[in-house]
Enzyme design. Structure first.
Site, PDB file in Angstrom:
ATOM      1  CB  CYS A   1      16.313  32.491   7.772  1.00  0.00           C
ATOM      2  SG  CYS A   1      14.590  33.018   7.784  1.00  0.00           S
ATOM      3  N   GLY A   2      16.049  31.165  10.405  1.00  0.00           N
ATOM      4  CA  GLY A   2      15.496  30.669  11.652  1.00  0.00           C
ATOM      5  C   GLY A   2      14.010  30.382  11.574  1.00  0.00           C
TER       6      GLY A   2
ATOM      7  CG  HIS B   1      -3.506  24.645  -5.257  1.00  0.00           C
ATOM      8  ND1 HIS B   1      -4.530  24.728  -4.345  1.00  0.00           N
ATOM      9  CD2 HIS B   1      -3.644  23.441  -5.870  1.00  0.00           C
ATOM     10  CE1 HIS B   1      -5.262  23.622  -4.405  1.00  0.00           C
ATOM     11  NE2 HIS B   1      -4.737  22.827  -5.325  1.00  0.00           N
TER      12      HIS B   1
ATOM     13  CG  HIS C   1      23.096  33.767  12.098  1.00  0.00           C
ATOM     14  ND1 HIS C   1      22.565  34.881  11.476  1.00  0.00           N
ATOM     15  CD2 HIS C   1      22.499  33.696  13.311  1.00  0.00           C
ATOM     16  CE1 HIS C   1      21.700  35.459  12.289  1.00  0.00           C
ATOM     17  NE2 HIS C   1      21.640  34.760  13.417  1.00  0.00           N
TER      18      HIS C   1
END
Length: 150
Positions: free
Chosen positions: A71-72, A104, A15
């Site tokens: 995500c947050g 890398h 969310h």
């Protein structure tokens, strides 16, 4: 440099990352061969592992070539997708870190922290991620070791 028009890319968020995910989907519209959205579909509170597992499985099995996880903080969903053997997700919040994740570490999922970056930064990091190739060489040995089960 990869030709985005030939790539299938999966994207997933919780969310907190939903609005940035929708922005990124719009940004990539018409630039990629296929973009598969693994959810979430709203800003209603949800659990990032539910969507991270869908993306991780898709990259792990080759259903998609690469992934974008949001995500947050970028951490939780990154931890989730990294549970899969063939996944190498990198949390990217700076240009150089994003470039090195590809050069890398041969990262195949970019994880973005929606609460800490702007839409313009997300665009820049995505462009850097998909325009940077893996260097191979001494890094190949190290990347192979990532997938070893201890």
């Amino acid at each position: 440099m990869k030709d985005l028009s030939t790539l299938s890319i999966g994207i997933a968020s919780d969310h907190a990352g939903y609005m940035l995910k929708e922005y990124v989907k719009n940004y990539l519209n018409g630039k990629v061969f296929e973009l598969i959205d693994f959810g979430t579909d709203s800003e209603e509170s949800c659990d990032y592992p539910d969507f991270g597992h869908k993306l991780g499985k898709a990259v792990n099995t080759g259903k998609v070539d690469f992934g974008i996880a949001i995500c947050g903080s970028g951490n939780g969903i990154s931890m989730t997708v990294n549970k899969y053997k063939n996944v190498r997700a990198a949390l990217c919040w700076k240009d150089e870190i994003t470039k090195l994740a590809r050069q890398h570490n041969d990262a195949n999922i970019i994880s973005l922290p929606a609460r800490f970056i702007s839409e313009a930064e997300a665009e820049r990091f995505i462009d850097t991620f998909f325009s940077t190739d893996f260097e191979g060489g001494r890094h190949e040995r190290r990347v192979t070791k990532i997938g070893q089960v201890l």
